[in-house]
Design a protein around this motif. Structure first.
Motif, PDB file in Angstrom:
ATOM      1  N   UNK A  16      -7.156  -5.812   0.477  1.00  0.00           N
ATOM      2  CA  UNK A  16      -6.521  -7.135   0.345  1.00  0.00           C
ATOM      3  C   UNK A  16      -6.256  -7.522  -1.114  1.00  0.00           C
ATOM      4  N   UNK A  17      -7.265  -7.312  -1.967  1.00  0.00           N
ATOM      5  CA  UNK A  17      -7.110  -7.748  -3.359  1.00  0.00           C
ATOM      6  C   UNK A  17      -6.020  -6.926  -4.056  1.00  0.00           C
ATOM      7  N   UNK A  18      -6.020  -5.624  -3.769  1.00  0.00           N
ATOM      8  CA  UNK A  18      -4.995  -4.750  -4.351  1.00  0.00           C
ATOM      9  C   UNK A  18      -3.612  -5.249  -3.935  1.00  0.00           C
ATOM     10  N   UNK A  19      -3.495  -5.567  -2.634  1.00  0.00           N
ATOM     11  CA  UNK A  19      -2.211  -6.042  -2.115  1.00  0.00           C
ATOM     12  C   UNK A  19      -1.796  -7.350  -2.807  1.00  0.00           C
ATOM     13  N   UNK A  20      -2.747  -8.304  -2.888  1.00  0.00           N
ATOM     14  CA  UNK A  20      -2.429  -9.617  -3.463  1.00  0.00           C
ATOM     15  C   UNK A  20      -1.983  -9.507  -4.914  1.00  0.00           C
ATOM     16  N   UNK A  21      -2.535  -8.513  -5.614  1.00  0.00           N
ATOM     17  CA  UNK A  21      -2.209  -8.394  -7.047  1.00  0.00           C
ATOM     18  C   UNK A  21      -0.912  -7.627  -7.297  1.00  0.00           C
ATOM     19  N   UNK A  22      -0.359  -7.035  -6.254  1.00  0.00           N
ATOM     20  CA  UNK A  22       0.897  -6.281  -6.447  1.00  0.00           C
ATOM     21  C   UNK A  22       2.021  -7.247  -6.783  1.00  0.00           C
ATOM     22  N   UNK A  23       2.857  -6.903  -7.768  1.00  0.00           N
ATOM     23  CA  UNK A  23       4.037  -7.748  -8.000  1.00  0.00           C
ATOM     24  C   UNK A  23       4.855  -7.842  -6.717  1.00  0.00           C
ATOM     25  N   UNK A  24       5.428  -9.035  -6.496  1.00  0.00           N
ATOM     26  CA  UNK A  24       6.112  -9.280  -5.224  1.00  0.00           C
ATOM     27  C   UNK A  24       7.202  -8.246  -4.940  1.00  0.00           C
ATOM     28  N   UNK A  25       7.876  -7.830  -6.017  1.00  0.00           N
ATOM     29  CA  UNK A  25       8.973  -6.880  -5.833  1.00  0.00           C
ATOM     30  C   UNK A  25       8.454  -5.559  -5.206  1.00  0.00           C
ATOM     31  N   UNK A  26       7.237  -5.164  -5.551  1.00  0.00           N
ATOM     32  CA  UNK A  26       6.672  -3.938  -4.956  1.00  0.00           C
ATOM     33  C   UNK A  26       6.167  -4.187  -3.530  1.00  0.00           C
ATOM     34  N   UNK A  27       5.634  -5.390  -3.310  1.00  0.00           N
ATOM     35  CA  UNK A  27       5.219  -5.712  -1.928  1.00  0.00           C
ATOM     36  C   UNK A  27       6.412  -5.577  -0.983  1.00  0.00           C
ATOM     37  N   UNK A  28       7.547  -6.071  -1.455  1.00  0.00           N
ATOM     38  CA  UNK A  28       8.749  -6.021  -0.625  1.00  0.00           C
ATOM     39  C   UNK A  28       9.154  -4.566  -0.360  1.00  0.00           C
ATOM     40  N   UNK A  29       9.113  -3.744  -1.414  1.00  0.00           N
ATOM     41  CA  UNK A  29       9.491  -2.328  -1.249  1.00  0.00           C
ATOM     42  C   UNK A  29       8.523  -1.608  -0.313  1.00  0.00           C
ATOM     43  N   UNK A  30       7.233  -1.901  -0.457  1.00  0.00           N
ATOM     44  CA  UNK A  30       6.226  -1.243   0.393  1.00  0.00           C
ATOM     45  C   UNK A  30       6.422  -1.670   1.850  1.00  0.00           C
ATOM     46  N   UNK A  31       6.678  -2.956   2.048  1.00  0.00           N
ATOM     47  CA  UNK A  31       6.897  -3.435   3.420  1.00  0.00           C
ATOM     48  C   UNK A  31       8.128  -2.776   4.039  1.00  0.00           C
ATOM     49  N   UNK A  32       9.156  -2.612   3.230  1.00  0.00           N
ATOM     50  CA  UNK A  32      10.383  -1.985   3.732  1.00  0.00           C
ATOM     51  C   UNK A  32      10.113  -0.501   4.066  1.00  0.00           C
ATOM     52  N   UNK A  33       9.376   0.177   3.174  1.00  0.00           N
ATOM     53  CA  UNK A  33       9.038   1.595   3.424  1.00  0.00           C
ATOM     54  C   UNK A  33       8.197   1.722   4.691  1.00  0.00           C
ATOM     55  N   UNK A  34       7.279   0.770   4.876  1.00  0.00           N
ATOM     56  CA  UNK A  34       6.431   0.800   6.074  1.00  0.00           C
ATOM     57  C   UNK A  34       7.268   0.591   7.333  1.00  0.00           C
ATOM     58  N   UNK A  35       8.240  -0.329   7.239  1.00  0.00           N
ATOM     59  CA  UNK A  35       9.097  -0.608   8.392  1.00  0.00           C
ATOM     60  C   UNK A  35       9.860   0.654   8.805  1.00  0.00           C
ATOM     61  N   UNK A  36      10.421   1.315   7.814  1.00  0.00           N
ATOM     62  CA  UNK A  36      11.195   2.532   8.116  1.00  0.00           C
ATOM     63  C   UNK A  36      10.279   3.641   8.649  1.00  0.00           C
ATOM     64  N   UNK A  37       9.089   3.761   8.046  1.00  0.00           N
ATOM     65  CA  UNK A  37       8.167   4.820   8.478  1.00  0.00           C
ATOM     66  C   UNK A  37       7.655   4.546   9.887  1.00  0.00           C
ATOM     67  N   UNK A  38       7.399   3.280  10.174  1.00  0.00           N
ATOM     68  CA  UNK A  38       6.907   2.920  11.512  1.00  0.00           C
ATOM     69  C   UNK A  38       7.952   3.284  12.568  1.00  0.00           C
ATOM     70  N   UNK A  39       9.195   3.008  12.233  1.00  0.00           N
ATOM     71  CA  UNK A  39      10.266   3.340  13.167  1.00  0.00           C
ATOM     72  C   UNK A  39      10.353   4.863  13.344  1.00  0.00           C
ATOM     73  N   UNK A  40      10.169   5.591  12.243  1.00  0.00           N
ATOM     74  CA  UNK A  40      10.222   7.062  12.287  1.00  0.00           C
ATOM     75  C   UNK A  40       9.093   7.629  13.158  1.00  0.00           C
ATOM     76  N   UNK A  41       7.876   7.148  12.936  1.00  0.00           N
ATOM     77  CA  UNK A  41       6.728   7.723  13.672  1.00  0.00           C
ATOM     78  C   UNK A  41       6.801   7.324  15.151  1.00  0.00           C
ATOM     79  N   UNK A  42       7.344   6.143  15.430  1.00  0.00           N
ATOM     80  CA  UNK A  42       7.505   5.737  16.834  1.00  0.00           C
ATOM     81  C   UNK A  42       8.403   6.738  17.564  1.00  0.00           C
ATOM     82  N   UNK A  43       9.488   7.152  16.899  1.00  0.00           N
ATOM     83  CA  UNK A  43      10.432   8.061  17.551  1.00  0.00           C
ATOM     84  C   UNK A  43       9.937   9.506  17.530  1.00  0.00           C
TER      85      UNK A  43
END
Ligand code: LMR
Length: 350
Positions: free
Chosen positions: A262-289
């Motif tokens: 949690x602390x690592x996440x909170x300290x991430x600059x917002x721009x990286x949080x957004x990129x990580x969330x986007x990467x997770x979204x794409x990866x989640x869709x990939x692993x689902x399929x």
């Protein structure tokens, strides 16, 4: 005498050049040329990811995909270091490693969260979901949202999303597992979780909850007779060796929760949080399929290249198993909660 003089000259010139070239005081050395890659290194953020499975499994491949996306989309400012096969932490200690920020991301099976948040056992209920669509509905709907919200009460942990593997199957070295009586007096390795243990007990078997990467050796020495897992885990870790029988029972689903410190996440600059969330979204869709196709591919390998005797559980055999397993639903309603139990029923009947 001449030889002696020659050796002295060689030694002396060696020492002199070492002083000239290598042992100069620091102030005498030239400053390093500017290198923008080194500049990046100083500011680089590293996400260490620990997991216990092989790299050729749905989770192993998905993490690699996630790494590539994050590193590409942040121009290398965020680096993802992957430690597969339990090489850094085993499944027993990765939760604490995450909380202590020794790793920043783990992807445990839902049942491994159950000692901390018992509601996660909803996925261990026997025959809770009939197919992949129902599992997806559970992960993305009310059940998944409720469970991720429950994780918010866990200090130091941020739940991000669910990842997919497959339905669990059972192997053993004694006899085909067709009717409930076939489980009698067998000993199985399982993941942690009271529902999983109760399920085997209800069928007359004993269990030991052992780390994933100890399963092979415990099968080899005969401490356990069998175990349950997805086909991709059975195949990639050779958990079919020392086993004679495989029952394709699809009795519950093995999925994962992606969690970060949690602390690592909170300290991430917002721009990286957004990129990580986007990467997770794409990866989640990939692993689902792709999780389905990876498990299917490994099933074909097992059929072709092993001498396993494979039984696919028929519907009426499943009904027989359920006669023994049904009381688990009543017993755990208070643990999982009425609302989530109702949602399981709704999804299953849909
Ligand atoms: C297991 O312990 O069998 C699984 O949780 C391993 C995994 O991560 O898929």
């Amino acid at each position: 005498m001449r030889t002696f003089l020659f050796i002295c000259v060689v030694i002396f010139s060696g020492i002199a050049s070492a002083f000239l070239v290598g042992f100069q005081p620091e102030s005498a050395t030239q400053p390093l040329e500017y290198d923008d890659e080194q500049e990046n290194l100083k500011n680089q953020i590293v996400i260490k990811v620990s997991h216990v499975v092989s790299e050729n499994t749905p989770k192993g491949k998905a993490v690699r995909r996630f790494k590539n996306l994050v590193e590409k989309n942040t121009n290398g400012h965020v680096k993802v270091e992957i430690y597969p096969n339990g090489s850094l932490y085993s499944d027993i200690n990765e939760w604490n490693a995450l909380k202590n920020n020794n790793v920043q991301m783990i992807i445990p099976a839902t049942s491994k969260i159950s000692p901390y948040v018992p509601e996660f056992q909803v996925f261990d209920l026997p025959f809770a979901f009939n197919d992949y669509e129902q599992v997806e509905e559970a992960f993305t709907g009310k059940i998944g949202k409720t469970l991720l919200a429950r994780l918010e009460n866990q200090e130091g942990v941020k739940g991000l999303t669910f990842w997919y593997n497959g339905f669990k199957q059972i192997t053993n070295n004694r006899r085909p597992l067709v009717s409930p009586g076939d489980f009698n007096r067998l000993h199985f390795r399982t993941m942690p979780g009271d529902i999983i243990q109760d399920q085997y007990q209800a069928l007359g078997a004993a269990t030991s909850s052992l780390p994933f990467n100890k399963t092979y050796e415990n099968l080899q020495v005969g401490f356990i007779d069998g175990h349950e897992n997805t086909i991709s885990n059975i195949y990639s870790k050779k958990l079919f060796e020392n086993q004679n029988y495989l029952t394709v029972s699809n009795h519950s689903y093995l999925g994962y929760v992606v969690v970060m410190n949690q602390e690592f996440w909170d300290k991430l600059p917002e721009v990286y949080q957004v990129e990580i969330e986007e990467a997770l979204k794409q990866t989640t869709d990939w692993i689902r399929r792709h999780s389905i196709e990876i498990n299917d591919q490994h099933m074909r390998e097992l059929k072709l290249n092993t001498s396993l005797n494979i039984h696919i559980l028929l519907d009426w055999e499943k009904e027989k198993w359920m006669e023994n397993l049904k009381p688990i639903y009543d017993k755990y309603e208070s643990v999982i909660g009425k609302e989530l139990m109702k949602e399981v029923q709704r999804i299953r009947d849909s």
